[in-house]
Structure formats: structure tokens, C-alpha cells
Design an enzyme around this catalytic site. Sequence first.
Site, PDB file in Angstrom:
ATOM      1  N   SER A 524      22.664   4.325  -5.181  1.00  0.00           N
ATOM      2  CA  SER A 524      21.597   4.887  -6.018  1.00  0.00           C
ATOM      3  C   SER A 524      22.054   4.844  -7.486  1.00  0.00           C
ATOM      4  O   SER A 524      22.333   3.763  -7.994  1.00  0.00           O
ATOM      5  CB  SER A 524      21.256   6.298  -5.546  1.00  0.00           C
ATOM      6  OG  SER A 524      20.024   6.721  -6.060  1.00  0.00           O
ATOM      7  N   HIS A 637      16.124   5.180   1.765  1.00  0.00           N
ATOM      8  CA  HIS A 637      17.195   5.498   0.828  1.00  0.00           C
ATOM      9  C   HIS A 637      18.319   6.307   1.484  1.00  0.00           C
ATOM     10  O   HIS A 637      19.437   6.326   0.986  1.00  0.00           O
ATOM     11  CB  HIS A 637      16.602   6.268  -0.352  1.00  0.00           C
ATOM     12  CG  HIS A 637      17.440   6.257  -1.592  1.00  0.00           C
ATOM     13  ND1 HIS A 637      17.725   5.103  -2.289  1.00  0.00           N
ATOM     14  CD2 HIS A 637      18.060   7.265  -2.270  1.00  0.00           C
ATOM     15  CE1 HIS A 637      18.467   5.398  -3.343  1.00  0.00           C
ATOM     16  NE2 HIS A 637      18.699   6.701  -3.350  1.00  0.00           N
TER      17      HIS A 637
END
Length: 666
Positions: A524, A637
Site C-alpha cells: 500500500s 487489498h
Amino acid sequence: MVDMKRKIIPEDIYKLAYISDPQISPDGLKVAFVKTVIDEENNNYKSNIWIKGEDKEHYKLTNGISTNNMPRWSPNGEFISFISDRNGNKQLYLIHTNGGEAEQITFMKEDISFPVWSPDGSKIAFISKIKINNKEKLEPVEIKKLKLKSDSVKGFIDTNYKNHIYVIDIISKVVTKITPDDFYLFEPEWHQIFNPSWSNDGKYLSFTSQIQDEYDRDKNPWKADIFVVSSEGGIPKAIKKDIGPALKPIWTIDDKSIIYIGHLNKYFRVTSLKLCKVALEDGKAEILSDEFDRTLEDFTVHDSGMGYSDSYPKLSMDGNKVYFLASDFGKVNLFSLSLKTKEVKRVIGGKRRIFGFTLNKEKNKIAFSFSTVDNPGDIAIFDLNTEKEIRLTDVNKDFLNSVNISIPEEISYVSKDDMRQYGWIMKPIGFQEGKKYPCVLEIHGGPYTQYGWTFFFEFQLLAAQGYVVIYCNPRGSRGYGQKLSYAEINNYGGLDYDDIMKFTDRALECGYIDPERLAVTGGSYGGYMTNWIISHTNRFKVAVTQRCISNWMTMYAMSDTGYFMVKEMLLGKELEDLIELWKISPLAYVKDINTPLLILHSEKDMRCPIEQSEQLYISLKSLDKEVEMVRFPESNHGLSRNGIPSLRLARLKYIVDYINKYIVKK
């Protein structure tokens, strides 16, 4: 003496058990909790509810390969309600605390969540959905809102559903819809909101929701109001109307005010979460913990925890003290605040991450779940009168006793602009004095999170492979006060890069890291920073970028949070010129990348869409750079934390194999 323990291997991820949601019993002697393990045969997870007393062996309350979670004691302690998908979708069940057959008591068409008993034990409130459009054929979808998609649903948000609050009568099993059809509850996936909370007299329910005005919902995505509605049903009344989020509301002892976690948006999304209070009479928000320069809630990055855990604020029996969790210097501890003096005290400390707790007001005892650097998670009881702590579980005992664990050491350094910052260094398994070792720099996501005193399987795996593992909390990280968190605004690729490089230099001063054998990885924001690092220095021999950001110009529109992330977390102002984003995009400097790079990305990642990695891969490949890319299907994610087990294992193997390919062991 011969060490009979072995090194951790990637497949050990299947051996971990995850503890969550400790619920203390009304008599204060037992704790119900959820234990989640990987079902390797079916390539998913199974969760069951257990009960453990201070002086008894723990026993399993539910069985099977289904998901059983959110256990909640009835006020008299005779029953536990819980949610299970054993018969299809998630429904509410009742089971006697001594065991026996569970009874399904709701039969809703859609999943339900967040059950809460009424004070007298006669009813349970919960959340479920209503489908508002039964389309039988493909039709065009009209889009009018700025929020289009969500990583939690791995795609576009389905606008055909609305959340509602329901109440079920335990005796008659009659279910009543409390919120009216025309009250639209929009669901932002980042927060535990909408959770109903009973008033002490049982006459009302409070809950939080984003406001109904579409402009504010789009432009102020963190704004949420607190609503109150009759427990018999009716029109909800908005109580708190100030800007900023409102999470986890609870009632004061006199039912005249509501305490919640939130802020007034002073620093946008980067504002530290505070303990707040709003009076039902005037609706004006008051910050209770303003002098406490820490953010409430657990912001610790980890890869070895699973399941929802109750972490609402809790009121003492006399109503004069509030208990809550806060992130603090890599720890998550439990604190109390006096409603009279506003004084904050640490109640349960230690170098650990407390990630859930419940309070028995009458017995003055707290049940809590915690993890440490050498333990993924267990349950304990803390007696507020004696300050005595009793550990109830040791669920990973056999595994932890069979493997070598590396214990990190905390180190500090001073940034370029004289800010004291902190990080950790883990020695490799089998460490020998006088020997130089290769090193992996790990960078956390967010960046508004924190690394901390918690178990991290990936780090232990790398230490078992013979690497020193280093990781730090540079500017932007939570847990060190508002100043450090906000210092990242308008500094991406600047002082944050300097922080991490200065930390790397500090780690090298320990003397046992070989500066010629450095690797870097992160996910990320950590993926963004990995990309930025290798486009601005050649000091790392290999890199693995995960769920990364490479181009802020496309991230702005493609991410489920990009449009407000740029304003509230990146620039600190409205975007005026896209060129601002290009200047801080690693893709702009792709020709300068000479480090061999492995790109890992989930195909259904909506937070950092896979196009971010595709742009980077194609650009590097066209320049004949050393680059490989791996795509993970049906994953979002959160792959490394709660993804499909076989893909979590594959991801770890790719990381280890690629770094081993370019780092020469000596």
C-alpha cells in the site's frame, strides 16, 4: 544444550490460531471468545466460540466448519447469542451457556450483524439489509454519487440494498424493523458504524450514520452523525451534527448524553481520534480527551490476527469513568478518562497490542485480547480492584514451543527536521556476534498506521531465512501524537523518504548488517515508498512492491478512496493541478529504477487498483529492466491479512524466493 526448535517455514501460516472478541460473563468468572483457524482442506477459515473460566478448562461452545462469531451474553448469563452461517447466510442463534443445541432465531433474507441485548434481556437489536430493487435483467446503472466502489466488496457498491436496524423479541421471536424505509443508511466500509446501542432504560437505540445530504456525503466522507430512535421504531432524530466522524456510541448513565469516538476534522482524515460527548438536548459535540495527545483505537499493522473484536468505550459502574483503547508508541493499551477531571490514566499497559475488551461493571473486571511480538494472540482478565491480571488462554502454545522466534529491539533516531522517531530491528535466527547479515527493510501501509509490539509472521519468516528485519514508524505514523501524524501531509516522497533512509542508516550502526545486501518491501503506502526508494537510490539490491501506488494521477480516480485521499491525506488541500500528483509519482522516475523488482498485486484491489502495478510493470518491462509481476485472483487489498489461505501462502513464498534470488547468503 541442543536447541530442538526449528525455523519457521511459509507453510506454518496454516498452524496459527487467531483469537478475537473477548466477552466477559455477567458473573465475571468466564470469558466467551472466538477462535479462528485455517481450514486447509476447504481453503478458507472456520471460527468457533469457546468459553474459558479463571479456574476451569476451556470448552468449545460451537462446532463445525462454518463461521460462528460475535458471542454476546444474555444479561442473566444463561444464554449466549451469536451469528453463524451454518445454514447459509449469517443469522442469529441462541445457545445455553452450558452447551447443547443452538437455536436459530432469525430467518432474514440477508446477513445480519452486530447483535446487542437490551438491558432487561428481553430483546436483541441487530443490523440487516433490505433489497430495494429486484432486477431480473441487466439494466444500465445510473451513477450520481462520488463514492462508486469499495475494497471491502471487491468492486462497485451495490446500491440496491439499504441497511436497517431490527429488534427481535426473545420470547415471541417477533422481529420489528426499527428504522423507516425512507431513512437511507450509507455504509462506509472503514468504520464499525451503525452498531445499535441501547439506552439504560431500554426505551431508545442510538446509532451512527453518514448524513443524508448527498453533497456532504461525497465531499466530507468521514462526517457521520449520531441518531436516536425509539426502540419500538419511529423516525430517527439526528443528535450530533458537527463535522467529523462519530464511531461506537454509548449512553451516559443518566441517558442524557452519548459518548463516542471521533473528532472535529481539524486535520481532515489525519486528525487523531478522540473521546467525545454530545448532549441529546443541544447536539453540541465536546472533546473529552483533548489533552491526551494520542489517537484512540488500534492502528497497528499486523498479518496474524482475524475476526471482529469489541472495542467500544465502556463506562464504569458509577458512570464517572470511561475505558478505551489508544495507540501509543507502538503499543495499544487500555486507558481510562475521568468525566469529572478529564484526567487520562493507563489502566492495562505493557509492550503489546490490546485489540479488544469488555467490562463487567458490577465485578469491576475487564476481559481483553492481546498480542505480543512472540505471540499472535490470547485472552486475559484484569481485576480493576486488585490490578491483578490472569491469562486465560495459550492457543498457539504447541506451535510457538516448536519454532525459533526472533524478539525485536526498539531503536530511535532523529529525523532531518529534528523529530524523534522509532523503529525496531530483528536479528536473524541463529545470529552470531561478529558476523554480517543481509537485511530486509519493511515499510508499513497507511501511512497513518503504526508498526508495533505485535506478532508479524512475515517478519519471523524472513528472520528464519537468515535476514535482519528492520521496520520503523516514520512521519505520518499513528501513536506518537498529532504532530508526527500530520507531518506527512504534503511531504510524500520528501521528508518521509528521508526518515526511512535515516532509520536504515541508524540500523546499520548496529554493526551486523551488510550494507551491500539490503532488500526493501512494503504494501500500500509501503508499496508506494518501495517504488519511490528504488527510483531515487540504488542502495537496495532487490525490492518487492505489494498492492502499490505508482501513479497518483490515476490513483486519484481509480481508487475507492483516491479522490479524498489526495485532499485529506496527501496534499492537505483541494487538488488544483494534476501535475502536482505526477511530481510525487514513482512512475515519473521509472527510467531511474535499476533495482530488480517483484510486483505483487490482488486483482480485485479497489484501494490501490491493480492498474497501479500494471503501469509500473509495463513501463519497466519496455525499458528492459529486471521486473516480474504476480497477480492474485479473487483477492482484495487485505490479501496478506485475511485473504484466501493458499494465496496468502503463495505470496509469502514469492517474497522469500525473490529476495533469496538476489541476495547472496554467506
